[in-house]
Design an enzyme around this catalytic site. Sequence first.
Site, short mmCIF file in Angstrom:
data_model
loop_
_atom_site.label_atom_id
_atom_site.label_comp_id
_atom_site.label_asym_id
_atom_site.label_seq_id
_atom_site.Cartn_x
_atom_site.Cartn_y
_atom_site.Cartn_z
N THR A 234 0.80 -1.22 0.00
CA THR A 234 0.00 0.00 0.00
C THR A 234 0.84 1.28 0.00
OG1 THR A 234 -0.19 -0.29 2.40
CG2 THR A 234 -2.05 -1.01 1.06
N LYS A 236 3.78 1.96 2.29
CA LYS A 236 4.38 2.38 3.57
C LYS A 236 5.85 2.73 3.39
CE LYS A 236 3.20 -1.47 5.56
NZ LYS A 236 2.45 -2.07 4.42
N HIS A 453 -20.39 -25.36 -15.26
CA HIS A 453 -20.00 -24.81 -13.95
C HIS A 453 -19.90 -23.29 -14.02
CE1 HIS A 453 -17.87 -25.16 -9.99
NE2 HIS A 453 -17.40 -23.98 -10.38
N GLU A 454 -19.16 -22.77 -15.02
CA GLU A 454 -18.97 -21.33 -15.12
C GLU A 454 -20.27 -20.62 -15.52
OE1 GLU A 454 -16.40 -20.04 -13.92
OE2 GLU A 454 -15.26 -21.89 -13.74
N ASP A 528 -14.57 -22.64 -4.66
CA ASP A 528 -15.87 -22.06 -4.34
C ASP A 528 -16.29 -22.44 -2.92
OD1 ASP A 528 -15.90 -21.15 -6.94
OD2 ASP A 528 -17.09 -22.84 -7.69
#
Length: 639
Positions: A234, A236, A453-454, A528
């Site tokens: 991030t 720092k 599935h997708e 999943d």
Amino acid sequence: MSENKKPNGTKFNPWIIPGLLVLLLIIINFSGNSALENQSVISYSKFDDLLQKGQIEKVIVYSTGKAEVTLTQQALKEKANAKVAKDIFNNPNKGPHYTFQVGDAKSIQDQLSVANKEKKIKTFEYKVENDWMSFIISSILPLVIIIAVWIFMMRRMGGGGAGGGGQIFSIGKSKARLFDEKTDVKVTFKDVAGLEGAKEEVQEIVEFLKNPEKYTSLGGKIPKGALLVGPPGTGKTLLAKAVAGEAKVPFFSLSGSDFVEMFVGVGASRVRDLFKQAKEKSPAIIFIDEIDAVGRARGKNNFSGANDERENTLNQLLTEMDGFGTNTHVIVLAATNRADVLDKALLRAGRFDRQIYVDLPDIRERKEIFEVHLKPLKKGNDLDTDFLAKQTPGFSGADIANVCNEAALIAARKDKKEVTKQDFLDAVDRIVGGLEKKNKIVSKDEKRAIAIHEAGHATVSWMLEHAAPLVKVTIVPRGQSLGAAWYLPEERLIVRPNQMLDEMCATMGGRAAEKVIFNDISTGALSDLEKATKQARAMVSIYGLNEKIGNITYYDSSGQSEYSFSKPYSEETAVAIDQEIKNIVDGQLDRAVSILEENKDKLIKLADILIEKEVIFKDDLEEIFGKRPFDKDTHEELN
């Protein structure tokens, strides 16, 4: 004033010196005192044979029992003596040519006297020799060389210079790198995009040291330290680099692991030396990256009861930051991803007075970060930073820098002259999903199962209000996954139960589609199930969103529960938590199954298109399902 520049020639390698000494020792040990002469050791019988043939010109007998033999020029021409006829430089060997060990000095003298009278030898001598040189070379010199090499290596390991705390070979000296006005540090606050709140607080610290009278004139005190806390990547350390570039005061930079050493007391000694140097150059700033390496809570993970070197280092750091004789003109900056494991004494007021949280960038900050990292790229005209910012929710500054670099590499791989919008989309897919594996062998049955599935994920998410909007679906294998669905999640500050349940239902859409179409399930839903189970566990045991368990959380923000051998709840509660997690996951699976049974024809049609095209987008779903009624612009305008 002209700068003193070092020549660009080959640098002297300090390891040459001990290498030469070791080589000399080897030569001496193997060659003896006559390293440059070509001598051969012979037996007494060989010597007697040479003597009787009249091939010896001169013999020298030493009191130590060694005898040296020099041959005549006629003898050197014979093939038997060819080895000693030349020296090691292939020049004529003037002798001595042979050596042998004398048994009885009196008898050998008598033998040589007789041979001299018989004209079998020209001259012979008897010498009394104190072999001090041989003793020094064979005994003392190897020891001197070994000690010299050891001292040289230890000095190289110690880093040179005077060590802190009187440690031998400078091992207790601080490893901090000093940045000052003479050091070329080009990073400034202008290079730090986003992070406005964190940047403002860090800028104020620099201002404290530049103009302390502004604050002390009102009775205020300069803060002792500031702790930068946030997820990895991030910015720092980048903020600390900007402080080094902006501050006109000495800046000491090092890592928390630089205090760690195998020798007892070295860490504390390095802390003392670091603050000693900083106080001598005060006002100054010390930056300790990854401070959790030495700043972890004391006594939490030391089960042996033995001396803990890390705790000694932490104790010294606490004393230097706020104890007797501390200097208020030294400010300590530190960065960590794990503020929850730090010692409470380190975080109290008077030490790290401020904790600056550096969070993941929001959509506005991501746009600013993209603008910084896009500057060195040759960009296409179709690039839009607003679009790129929307496509990268949850990305850190380091992730965005990686996206820009990966997009440039993809464009170069395709022999393009500029980086286009599609290159950035491919880069995001590459980073999130992994590298495409188009050559992976997938059978027709497996390909249809992956497509179903997708398509199940896509269908369920399309029908749920709070599920993330779909971007695209693919059945091209990427990384470890055989297929993937890309979503553009809404950036929420708080999440409600119905939103979490909709996301879990969409996650279970793949397994639900397998049940609806094949009336069977497979191992393809592992990730999943993992995601849904984690979300359900968080609802029950962390956020208090379950009616049966109630408004209770078992989350420990201090992070010390990882050292505990017991759970913060009873066995009965553990059974109840497990049952509620199972009920939530099973409930969302049943919900997904019911949605897919109502839209079974559309599900099959979507899967057929996916098998044909391998990659489908939002437009393809709109042709099958119509416009999604829940779609809206969830992001504010960036302008």
